[in-house]
Design an enzyme around this catalytic site. Sequence first.
Site, short mmCIF file in Angstrom:
data_model
loop_
_atom_site.label_atom_id
_atom_site.label_comp_id
_atom_site.label_asym_id
_atom_site.label_seq_id
_atom_site.Cartn_x
_atom_site.Cartn_y
_atom_site.Cartn_z
N LYS A 102 0.85 -1.19 0.00
CA LYS A 102 0.00 0.00 0.00
C LYS A 102 0.89 1.24 0.00
O LYS A 102 1.74 1.41 0.88
CB LYS A 102 -0.82 -0.02 1.28
O1 G3P Z 1 -9.11 1.31 5.18
C1 G3P Z 1 -8.87 2.59 5.65
C2 G3P Z 1 -9.39 2.72 7.03
O2 G3P Z 1 -8.53 2.10 7.93
C3 G3P Z 1 -9.68 4.10 7.45
O3 G3P Z 1 -10.78 4.01 8.25
O4 G3P Z 1 -12.39 4.76 9.90
O5 G3P Z 1 -9.99 5.44 10.11
O6 G3P Z 1 -11.41 6.41 8.32
P1 G3P Z 1 -11.17 5.23 9.18
#
Ligand code: G3P
Length: 227
Positions: free
Chosen positions: A83
């Site tokens: 990534k």
């Molecule tokens: O896959 C990306 C994710 O980890 C981000 O999630 O909830 O931190 O925006 P969030």
Amino acid sequence: MQLFLDTADVEEVRTGVVDWGVVTGVTTNPTLIARAGQDHETQVKKICAIVGNVSAEVVSTKKDDIITEGRRIAAWHENVIVKVPMTPDGLGAGKVLAGEGVRINVTLCFSVNQALLAAAIGAYIVSPFIGRLDDINEPGIELIKSVVAAYRQQSIKTKVLSASLRNPIHVQDSALAGADIGTMPFKVLESMMKHPLTDAGLEKFLADYRKTQEPKPVQSDKGAPAR
Ligand code: G3P
């Protein structure tokens, strides 16, 4: 739409992949790895032993450093997808790594143009974030719809991975929008299978079944009409 877990917790991965049989990949990021309390390599290798398609994120920010780190991460396991961030250095490094046969996931995508750039370097996956757009009062699901439409229009093969999913509605909307993959925390995966009518229905079926197992009252012949 494939269902991925957004986690670095090995037990959550085992439950989703082995016990329930519904999860086909995992995405991690430095925040999730830090939460798991293990070093990056150890944790990613444990997860790769359970499931294919494991995104592991670089923490370098300069092109040459990302290339070096990306090669190192890719060598950990054949299931690893490297990534890289949606930055000029991330794209440049991703292009080199993709040219070497490494599967690349371009993360932190918030616009159709960024998704087009990810496709241009031959990324295997692009990760548009829904929840973080919702957080700033922009409907994240509209981005998924637009990226899917642009990719279809242009016959682009890069997979659209709907990320930053915070609730089950985000998941079903991503599927309806045509995302190839949705990645979610374990609690969102759990919430996908919950419905009060399922619980009530099962309770009733089991209660009715138990009735058939109860011993029948013995019938006396006394008073029975003669045949
Ligand atoms: O896959 C990306 C994710 O980890 C981000 O999630 O909830 O931190 O925006 P969030």
